[in-house]
Design an enzyme around this catalytic site. Structure first.
Site, short mmCIF file in Angstrom:
data_model
loop_
_atom_site.label_atom_id
_atom_site.label_comp_id
_atom_site.label_asym_id
_atom_site.label_seq_id
_atom_site.Cartn_x
_atom_site.Cartn_y
_atom_site.Cartn_z
N HIS A 5 -2.36 -0.18 0.63
CA HIS A 5 -3.49 -0.39 1.54
C HIS A 5 -3.08 -0.22 3.00
CE1 HIS A 5 -4.90 -2.66 -2.09
NE2 HIS A 5 -5.87 -1.79 -1.88
N ASP A 14 6.64 6.32 -2.39
CA ASP A 14 6.12 5.18 -3.15
C ASP A 14 6.66 5.29 -4.58
OD1 ASP A 14 3.31 3.28 -2.59
OD2 ASP A 14 4.19 3.32 -4.58
N GLU A 52 12.55 -17.23 8.44
CA GLU A 52 11.62 -17.46 9.54
C GLU A 52 11.49 -18.96 9.76
OE1 GLU A 52 8.00 -15.37 8.48
OE2 GLU A 52 9.04 -13.45 8.39
N HIS A 104 6.05 -12.76 12.97
CA HIS A 104 5.20 -12.58 11.77
C HIS A 104 3.71 -12.66 12.13
CE1 HIS A 104 5.17 -13.12 7.13
NE2 HIS A 104 4.11 -12.44 7.54
N1 LIG Z 1 3.40 -8.78 8.78
C1 LIG Z 1 2.31 -9.32 8.31
O1 LIG Z 1 1.72 -10.22 8.90
C2 LIG Z 1 1.77 -8.83 7.02
C3 LIG Z 1 2.60 -8.33 6.05
N2 LIG Z 1 2.08 -7.87 4.87
C4 LIG Z 1 3.02 -7.33 3.88
O2 LIG Z 1 2.71 -5.97 3.66
C5 LIG Z 1 2.90 -5.69 2.28
C6 LIG Z 1 2.11 -4.48 1.88
O3 LIG Z 1 0.73 -4.79 1.93
P1 LIG Z 1 -0.36 -3.82 1.24
O4 LIG Z 1 -0.24 -2.45 1.77
O5 LIG Z 1 -1.65 -4.51 1.34
O6 LIG Z 1 0.16 -3.85 -0.26
P2 LIG Z 1 -0.18 -2.80 -1.42
O7 LIG Z 1 0.12 -3.52 -2.68
O8 LIG Z 1 -1.53 -2.24 -1.20
O9 LIG Z 1 0.89 -1.63 -1.19
C7 LIG Z 1 2.25 -1.77 -1.46
C8 LIG Z 1 2.76 -0.41 -1.90
O10 LIG Z 1 4.17 -0.48 -2.05
C9 LIG Z 1 4.52 0.26 -3.20
N3 LIG Z 1 5.84 -0.17 -3.66
C10 LIG Z 1 6.17 -1.27 -4.37
N4 LIG Z 1 7.49 -1.31 -4.59
C11 LIG Z 1 8.02 -0.21 -4.01
C12 LIG Z 1 9.33 0.30 -3.90
N5 LIG Z 1 10.38 -0.32 -4.43
N6 LIG Z 1 9.50 1.47 -3.24
C13 LIG Z 1 8.44 2.14 -2.69
N7 LIG Z 1 7.17 1.70 -2.78
C14 LIG Z 1 6.96 0.52 -3.41
C15 LIG Z 1 3.40 -0.02 -4.17
O11 LIG Z 1 3.35 0.93 -5.21
C16 LIG Z 1 2.20 0.03 -3.26
O12 LIG Z 1 1.65 1.32 -3.15
C17 LIG Z 1 2.45 -7.00 1.59
O13 LIG Z 1 3.04 -7.14 0.33
C18 LIG Z 1 2.92 -8.06 2.55
O14 LIG Z 1 4.19 -8.47 2.14
C19 LIG Z 1 0.74 -7.87 4.64
C20 LIG Z 1 -0.12 -8.35 5.58
C21 LIG Z 1 0.31 -8.91 6.83
O1 LIG Z 2 -0.80 -14.48 8.47
C1 LIG Z 2 0.04 -14.95 7.71
O2 LIG Z 2 0.33 -16.14 7.65
C2 LIG Z 2 0.80 -14.05 6.75
C3 LIG Z 2 0.45 -12.62 6.88
C4 LIG Z 2 1.12 -11.87 5.81
O3 LIG Z 2 2.30 -11.66 5.86
C5 LIG Z 2 0.37 -11.47 4.63
O4 LIG Z 2 -0.87 -11.45 4.67
O5 LIG Z 2 1.01 -11.15 3.62
#
Ligand SMILES: NC(=O)C1=CN([C@@H]2O[C@H](COP(=O)(O)OP(=O)(O)OC[C@H]3O[C@@H](n4cnc5c(N)ncnc54)[C@H](O)[C@@H]3O)[C@@H](O)[C@H]2O)C=CC1
Ligand SMILES: O=C(O)CCC(=O)C(=O)O
Length: 414
Positions: free
Chosen positions: A161, A181, A269, A292
């Protein structure tokens, strides 16, 4: 208003980490008023002290729900993660205890993608280092290591996503996008897949990570991968802290192999606001370090507040588990005039028969039945017509060996 085996005013909801007002408002609209909200995370000792009286718990990424905490949560019905990631919860333990865990899988996607786009430009112009110098009275007017992003190659690891949103925005700004991916993904726009991580690392001017925290992604960017990146390239990690070996990154930056990095997530963290953040990257001027906050925008938090609260209400009100990340999925219509029994159990042979015997033994008419199982867990919902002594049925359901949780809703008499 929906009647529950426990009336709504007795359902204690604890929301941690400053969950948005929308969640409180949504819960109030649903009739849930016993809500306590704290601005911070609780550590394990504090959780153990409080969790015994909590029916619904809301957290973000800083609260760690270990098996120990979950086992002490004897009244806990459901957990809401007001974020995307759920790695801070021992999902297996929650499942084993019959507790569904919900999240908001898309609500902060755009916020993370926008941050990454901003960081690509900041990194490729060395803005943070120059700005810090100007704050200190300096004046570093130089084009050295400053580049337009137009025409440069962005490598996206994890084309889900967030990765795909970054891809669209980066292309709109003239970048060439490559991605890697583990799952075959449809390329958006002119983006092109790489056959291997090594290929992606070797062709990218900026690499950005958007993978979940899994055993396979732990330290997926270590010394060898950093060495495989183009000399004088950039790295962004707004995924999870364990994905990048921070010491190896600091070393690669100190020898100018990586000339800029933007890191939002870290292996360790701070749990509390007054805890000092320690990292090998501190003091490296070309590293943008953020606490974060990839998903921390007003829009994302507002949407997440509403979305997760709605999922928790749906589960509490009628047993629907749609959107739970560790549970069989059930979308349940309300049956007028019925009492609904919910039974979560270990998936053992003969379980459904034992559940049905509780009803057939009383000559009760089952108006609808729903069963969803996976290899470990079974979730059965039974709607019973007419008058029923729900407490008796509930007690018999609870007495079945292998029962994890039981509840009843919309009782016929109270
Ligand atoms: N910094 C922040 O505040 C935030 C961090 N995140 C992190 O971002 C991550 C990704 O979010 P989305 O895109 O929504 O998740 P998603 O599940 O839509 O996409 C993750 C992608 O990574 C791929 N993937 C899984 N293992 C892999 C590997 N070993 N090598 C290559 N590709 C691999 C999956 O096939 C998938 O297409 C979340 O799991 C979360 O940990 C999400 C939101 C906020
Ligand atoms: O906003 C947060 O507390 C965490 C964000 C994040 O890393 C997630 O949505 O996976």
């Amino acid at each position: 208003m929906t009647k529950l085996s426990l009336s709504k005013d007795k359902i204690n909801i604890l929301l941690l980490e400053g969950v948005h007002d929308n969640a409180i408002e949504e819960l109030a609209r649903g009739g849930y008023a016993s809500v306590e909200r704290l601005p911070r995370a609780l550590d394990e000792a504090e959780l153990l002290e409080r969790i015994g009286s909590v029916h619904i718990l809301g957290i973000r990424s800083r609260t760690h729900l270990t098996a120990r905490v979950l086992e002490a949560a004897t009244k806990l019905m459901a957990v809401g993660c007001f974020c995307i990631g759920t790695n801070q919860v021992d999902l297996k333990a929650a499942r084993r205890l019959g507790i569904p865990v919900f999240n908001a899988p898309y609500s902060n996607t755009r916020s993370v993608a926008e941050l990454v786009i901003g960081e690509i430009i900041m990194l490729m112009r060395g803005i943070f280092e120059k700005s810090a110098l100007v704050h200190g009275g300096g004046w570093m007017k130089s084009a050295k290591d400053s580049y337009e992003i137009r025409g440069k190659t962005l490598g996206i690891i994890g084309y889900g996503h967030i990765g795909t949103q970054v891809s669209i925005l980066a292309e709109a700004m003239g970048m060439q996008v490559r991605y890697y991916d583990v799952v075959r993904k449809l390329a958006l726009g002119n983006a092109r897949a790489c056959d291997s991580l090594e290929e992606l690392l070797s062709v990218s001017d900026v690499v950005t990570l958007h993978v979940p925290d899994t055993p396979q992604t732990r330290n997926m960017i270590g010394a060898a991968e950093l060495a495989a990146m183009k000399p004088r390239s950039h790295l962004i990690n707004a995924a999870r802290g364990q994905v990048v070996d921070i010491e190896a990154l600091a070393a690669a930056m100190k020898r100018d192999h990586i000339i800029g990095a933007a890191i939002d997530v870290f292996p360790k963290e701070p749990g509390a606001d007054n805890e000092v953040f320690e990292s090998a990257l501190r003091g490296i001027k070309t590293a943008i370090l953020t606490p974060h906050i990839g998903g921390s925008t007003v829009e994302a938090q507002a949407n997440i507040g509403t979305e997760v609260a709605q999922k928790l209400i749906e589960y509490s009100d009628n047993g629907s588990t749609v959107g739970a990340v560790n549970f069989p999925q059930a979308a349940l219509p309300i049956q007028a005039g019925c009492t609904r029994f919910l039974h979560v159990h270990e998936n053992r042979p003969g379980m459904l028969r034992k559940v049905n015997e509780v009803f057939s033994g009383r000559d009760l008419n089952i108006a609808a039945q729903f069963l969803q199982t996976d290899p470990e867990l079974g979730y059965v919902v039974v709607d019973v017509d007419g008058e029923v002594d729900e407490l008796e049925v509930y007690n018999d359901l609870r007495a079945i060996e292998g029962t994890l949780k039981a509840r009843f809703l919309f009782p016929s008499k109270r």
